[in-house]
Every structure is written in C-alpha cells, then in structure tokens.
Design an enzyme around this catalytic site. Structure first.
Site, PDB file in Angstrom:
ATOM      1  N   GLU A 255       0.893  -1.162   0.000  1.00  0.00           N
ATOM      2  CA  GLU A 255       0.000   0.000   0.000  1.00  0.00           C
ATOM      3  C   GLU A 255       0.928   1.206   0.000  1.00  0.00           C
ATOM      4  OE1 GLU A 255      -1.661   2.981   1.079  1.00  0.00           O
ATOM      5  OE2 GLU A 255      -2.282   2.090   3.001  1.00  0.00           O
ATOM      6  N   CYS A 289      -1.863   8.698   2.679  1.00  0.00           N
ATOM      7  CA  CYS A 289      -1.630   8.338   1.268  1.00  0.00           C
ATOM      8  C   CYS A 289      -2.855   8.652   0.414  1.00  0.00           C
ATOM      9  CB  CYS A 289      -1.316   6.850   1.140  1.00  0.00           C
ATOM     10  SG  CYS A 289       0.011   6.337   2.196  1.00  0.00           S
TER      11      CYS A 289
END
Ligand code: SIN
Length: 484
Positions: A255, A289
């Site tokens: 990720e 993110c």
C-alpha cells in the site's frame, strides 16, 4: 504518566513470543508537538527480528489449526479491549504521532473495526467444488493460511495500519511479525499488551521495535520462513522491499504512495465539495496516502469554490493534538516541514499564487500553516509530488476530457475523488479514473467493509473488506480420483 489511566499500556520493549524483550540499547520516542522525550524504547535489530520470526513459525501450526470460530473469539476479545481502552490508546497515539485527540480516537475505532470485521470474515473462508471433466474425479478447492506474515507499517496511522494487516492475517490463520515505524512504536506495543490480555497465544502476534530499519527490514523480507510480506509506506521504499522479497519469492502486498485528484465539476454541490475537500485534504495534517493532493475545479465554479474553501480552511485550528479544539497537529519531523516549505516556495517561484498560509506555524518547529495555492498548473513540481502536509493546490480545468487526462497523468493510482450531480458524468468519470478507490461526492472513503488499495505504482493487494483475506490465503486444488 501523560494522563494515561492504564499505564501498563505504555510498554518499551519488543513483544516476542508472548514476552517483553529488552535489547542492549535504546532509542528516543519524541512528542512531535513539543519535541519532548516521551520515553526511551529498547532498540531491537536483526537478532530480535529473527527471534520473532522463529516464534511466529512455531506458533503457526496450532494457530492455523484452530477452528475459525475460536480465532474469531480471540480477535473479538482484542477488539473489545481496544474499544474499552480507546481513550488511553488515543492519547498514546497523539503523544507519539501528533494528530488531534479526536482523530486519534477515530483511528483507534477504525483500527479496531478491522479486527471486528475479520473476526467475522474468518468464519467465511469458503472453498469450491468444481464440476469435473471426468466421471471418476472430483475437483475441490480449499483455502489455507499462507504461513508467517511479516509487516512494516508507517507512522501516520500507528494503530490502524497494523490492525488492518494483523486482523486479516490472524483471521486467516497466519502468525504475524510487525516492525512499526521508529517514530511511533508505542501504539504497536499497546496493541501487543491488549493482544496478550485478549488471550492471543504467544508467538501469534509479535512486535519488533527498533531504529535499525534496514537491518530489521532485511530479515523480514528475506527470511525463508516468512511466506508473505506486507508494507504500507512510500513507493520508493516499497520498490526496494519488493526486490528484497524476490530472493525467496514471497507473496507481497503493498500500500504505497498516492497523488489523489479531487475534481469539482460545474454541476457539483459546492458546499458538499468544500466539506469533502477539507476532510480529505486536512485529515492527519495532510499526512495520508489517500489525502487530496490536487484540487481540480471547473473554470465556471472556480471563484465560488475557492472563496468557500478558503473560508473553511481559515477556521481550522492548529496546535498540539492534546489541546481541545485542535484540528491540525504537527508534522512528524522537522524534515517533513522543510520538505513542505520547499514545495510551496518552489510552486510560488513557478507561478502559483499564495491564497493562504505558506509559512511555518508559530506553534512549534514541526508545524506548518494550513496553506492554499491557487493558479497551480499541471506542469508544476507540486502537481507531481506527494505533498504529505496541510497544503492545497487549486488547478482550473475546462472540461471532462481535460481533467481526466490530468488526473490520470501520474504514476500513482491510489484514491481519487470527484463531485458531480450528473449521473451520466458520474459513471463516465468513475470508470475513466485510473485509481483503486474513487470517492464520488465523498471525501472520506476508508472503512473496514471496503477494499482499500491502489493500482499502478500505488501498490497491489487489497486490505479490509471480503477481499482482504485473500492476500493471507493460499488456494489449494485437490483432485480426487478413483471415484466409482
Ligand atoms: C494511509 O494513509 O495509507 C491510510 C489511510 C486510510 O486508511 O484511510
């Protein structure tokens, strides 16, 4: 200590095979809001990481053999304990990471929700029977836990990024070793304390805390007894870790970074778009993110959106996350502040206009003012950099084709957002955006039931949701012959 009611949650040693493991040296954990020392933590390295892998390997056989509902019950105990201690866990998190206490409480509930979710999902690891091509054969598919899982997790969500991975791994029957970021080891160790109280057996969940990132990382990516490696962090580091994992052909899930576009079309509900942009941009001081990185606004609503957005940003309060009413806490390090300041200055020199902020904040050396840059263009450095700070960039666009081309012109593909009320456009744009997750008239999209993950260089694999277990399971095909 630090207003934490249950002080036994404040541990300072790695948690390996059900024991607190003291190392020879220690490192400092600092409060990013004040620069003060919170505590010294035992500094583990390759030896402790290897011990943790051995413990996880020994525990795997009995943990994976447990009936799913027994694992589910232990996970549920862990979930309950996290929620019972939500306040203390949030305080520890704010102390070491900086986000506001309200956001930290939200993160504890968010992290715990993955444990609850996967406790349930563990009971639904179904196989298949497949119609055979031959009369005397049966074709059966079963799913089995992949083995020992190693994880490296980031400082921006010190609880939830561990919970999201560990919950799925443990639910599937895997055992787990995590190395949390050196800036935020305390949340991970508090989770270990609660895992122990929940009755999760020794060796099933291990936490190796240490500053020697590459030394520990080397063990976790190359040890032959680790079957799967999972990482949340930057794309640059993710690429290096994938290479290291190649030597033993580990299954990996990553990720990684993002460059989220947030698109406001001329038919959008502007007030809702402003709310969504605030949530998506300024959550965790812009250090996620999935944070909005580029705000694209159609030319005919540019003025109205910019005015309303600027007024909303002006209301955000910056300060120590432990203070009442703080919306935006510090950035994690002074280097992070330097990086943000450099990007803003560079954008201005490239022609962007400062509509708000643009300076370090008086609250301390780790703080930066909530900032808005207008007249940003797609060719500026900031439009292609992951900002990771409280800075919004507003880019004007003409039409759908124009904005989709700009939104997709990035190596990243994690999250995207857009606001529109036109159902045809909603469908077209949702399909055209090259991202793993798309918020449509929504700025906050993460939850345990939804598949979190990216495409392109934002990574692979999905966390959370019914798909989240797949990364921790192997498919085994059984061909039964000789059937009369
Ligand atoms: C992240 O920044 O990677 C996590 C954000 C989230 O789970 O919403």
């Amino acid at each position: 200590m630090h207003n934490i009611k249950d002080t036994t949650l404040m541990n300072t040693c790695s948690y390996i095979n059900g024991n607190w493991h003291k190392s020879d040296s220690s490192f400092k954990v600092l409060n990013p809001a004040t620069g003060e020392l919170i505590v010294q933590v035992s500094d583990a390295g390759a030896d402790e990481a290897t011990l943790a892998v051995q413990a996880a390997k020994s525990a795997f056989k009995s943990w994976s053999a447990k009936p799913a509902h027994e694992r589910a019950n232990l996970l549920r105990n862990w979930f309950n304990l996290m929620m019972t201690h939500q306040e203390d866990l949030a305080r520890i998190l704010t102390l070491e990471q900086g986000k506001s206490l309200a956001e930290a409480k939200g993160e504890i509930a968010y992290g715990a929700s993955f444990i609850e979710w996967f406790a349930e999902e563990s009971k639904r690891v179904y196989g298949d029977t497949i119609p055979s091509l031959s009369a005397n054969q049966k074709v059966i598919v079963i799913k089995q836990a992949i083995g020992v899982v190693a994880a490296i997790t980031p400082w921006n969500f010190p609880n939830a990024m561990i919970a999201r991975k560990a919950a799925a791994a443990l639910a599937a029957g895997c055992t787990f070793v995590v190395r949390p970021a050196a800036q935020t080891p305390l949340s991970a160790l508090a989770m270990a304390e609660l895992a122990q109280r929940a009755g999760i057996p020794a060796g099933v969940f291990n936490v190796v805390v240490g500053e020697k990132a590459s030394e520990i990382g080397q063990v976790l990516t190359t040890h032959p007894d680790i079957a799967k490696f999972t990482f949340t962090g930057s794309t640059a580091v993710g690429k290096m870790l994938i290479k290291q994992c190649a030597s033993t052909v580990k299954k990996v899930s990553m990720e990684l970074g993002g460059n989220a576009p947030f698109i406001v079309f001329n038919d959008a509900d502007i007030d809702e778009a402003v709310k969504g942009a605030i949530n998506s941009k300024y959550r965790n001081a812009g250090q996620t993110c999935v944070c909005t990185n580029r705000i694209f606004v159609q030319k005919d609503v540019l003025t109205v959106f910019t005015e309303k957005f600027t007024a909303a940003v002006a209301k955000l309060t910056v300060g120590n996350g432990l203070n009442d009413h703080t919306d935006i806490g510090p950035l994690i390090t002074s280097d992070a502040v330097d990086g943000v300041a450099k990007l803003v200055d560079e954008s201005i020199s490239q022609g962007a206009v400062l509509a708000m902020g643009g300076k370090r904040h008086q609250a301390g050396s780790h703080f930066y003012q909530p900032t808005i840059l207008t007249q940003v263009t797609h060719d500026m450095t900031i439009a292609h950099s992951e900002i990771f700070g409280p800075v919004s960039t507003i880019i004007a666009f003409e039409d759908e084709a124009d904005v989709i081309a700009m939104a997709n012109d990035t190596e990243y593909g994690l999250a995207a957002y857009f606001y529109s009320r036109d159902i045809g456009r909603v469908w077209r744009v949702a399909q055209a955006l090259e991202y793993g997750m798309v918020g449509i008239n929504e700025g906050l999209i993460s939850n345990a039931a939804a598949p979190f993950g990216g495409v392109k260089q934002s990574g692979n694999g999905r966390e959370g949701s019914k798909y989240g277990l797949d990364d921790y399971l192997e498919i085994k095909y059984l061909c039964m012959g000789g059937i009369e």
